[in-house]
Design a protein around this motif. Structure first.
Motif, PDB file in Angstrom:
ATOM      1  N   MET A  41       0.837  -1.182   0.000  1.00 45.63           N
ATOM      2  CA  MET A  41       0.000   0.000   0.000  1.00 45.63           C
ATOM      3  C   MET A  41       0.884   1.247   0.000  1.00 45.63           C
ATOM      4  N   THR A  42       0.572   2.182  -0.878  1.00 44.27           N
ATOM      5  CA  THR A  42       1.358   3.416  -0.941  1.00 44.27           C
ATOM      6  C   THR A  42       0.972   4.345   0.213  1.00 44.27           C
ATOM      7  N   SER A  43       1.808   5.332   0.450  1.00 44.14           N
ATOM      8  CA  SER A  43       1.516   6.311   1.503  1.00 44.14           C
ATOM      9  C   SER A  43       0.213   7.045   1.206  1.00 44.14           C
ATOM     10  N   GLU A  44      -0.039   7.297  -0.073  1.00 36.31           N
ATOM     11  CA  GLU A  44      -1.268   8.000  -0.455  1.00 36.31           C
ATOM     12  C   GLU A  44      -2.498   7.135  -0.179  1.00 36.31           C
ATOM     13  N   GLU A  45      -2.394   5.839  -0.484  1.00 34.25           N
ATOM     14  CA  GLU A  45      -3.512   4.926  -0.198  1.00 34.25           C
ATOM     15  C   GLU A  45      -3.754   4.814   1.303  1.00 34.25           C
ATOM     16  N   LYS A  62      -3.085   7.109   3.542  1.00 34.68           N
ATOM     17  CA  LYS A  62      -3.696   8.371   3.972  1.00 34.68           C
ATOM     18  C   LYS A  62      -5.199   8.354   3.671  1.00 34.68           C
ATOM     19  N   GLU A  63      -5.562   7.846   2.489  1.00 32.65           N
ATOM     20  CA  GLU A  63      -6.983   7.762   2.124  1.00 32.65           C
ATOM     21  C   GLU A  63      -7.750   6.878   3.105  1.00 32.65           C
ATOM     22  N   LYS A  64      -7.164   5.744   3.487  1.00 37.13           N
ATOM     23  CA  LYS A  64      -7.826   4.827   4.422  1.00 37.13           C
ATOM     24  C   LYS A  64      -7.998   5.473   5.796  1.00 37.13           C
ATOM     25  N   VAL A  65      -6.985   6.208   6.233  1.00 41.93           N
ATOM     26  CA  VAL A  65      -7.071   6.890   7.523  1.00 41.93           C
ATOM     27  C   VAL A  65      -8.149   7.971   7.463  1.00 41.93           C
ATOM     28  N   GLU A  66      -8.210   8.704   6.354  1.00 44.60           N
ATOM     29  CA  GLU A  66      -9.236   9.750   6.215  1.00 44.60           C
ATOM     30  C   GLU A  66     -10.641   9.133   6.209  1.00 44.60           C
ATOM     31  N   LYS A 115      -9.017  -0.613  11.941  1.00 39.87           N
ATOM     32  CA  LYS A 115      -9.951  -1.438  11.177  1.00 39.87           C
ATOM     33  C   LYS A 115      -9.746  -1.200   9.674  1.00 39.87           C
ATOM     34  N   HIS A 116      -9.491   0.050   9.307  1.00 43.35           N
ATOM     35  CA  HIS A 116      -9.300   0.403   7.900  1.00 43.35           C
ATOM     36  C   HIS A 116      -7.852   0.225   7.450  1.00 43.35           C
TER      37      HIS A 116
END
Length: 80
Positions: A1-5, A7-11, A67-68
């Motif tokens: 998983m990339t850093s951008e992906e 970040k999206e999951k955390v958001e 969880k995400h």
């Protein structure tokens, strides 16, 4: 998983918990993700100085983020 992906999951996780915080007059924002393991957030509004904010952070926010994004090990609140 990339850093951008990541970040999206955390958001997505924060968006899931945000309505609960907002219903109590608070909010949360993502400050940073370090080493893909440590999430730094900032509790806002009524959450600042709330006596149960550490419990909210651990049992609510951290659990939802993990969880995400299971690779996250810790979520910390950075106070201003």
């Amino acid at each position: 998983m990339t850093s951008e992906e990541l970040k999206e999951k955390v958001e997505i996780a924060l968006d899931e918990i945000r309505p609960f915080l907002q219903s109590d007059g608070g909010d949360i924002s993502l400050l940073s993700i370090e080493d893909d393991k440590l999430v730094k957030v900032q509790l806002q509004g009524a959450c600042v100085g709330c006596s149960v904010n550490q419990m909210t952070l651990k049992s609510g926010v951290e659990m939802t983020i993990k969880k995400h994004a299971p690779q996250i090990e810790q979520v910390v609140n950075i106070e201003v």
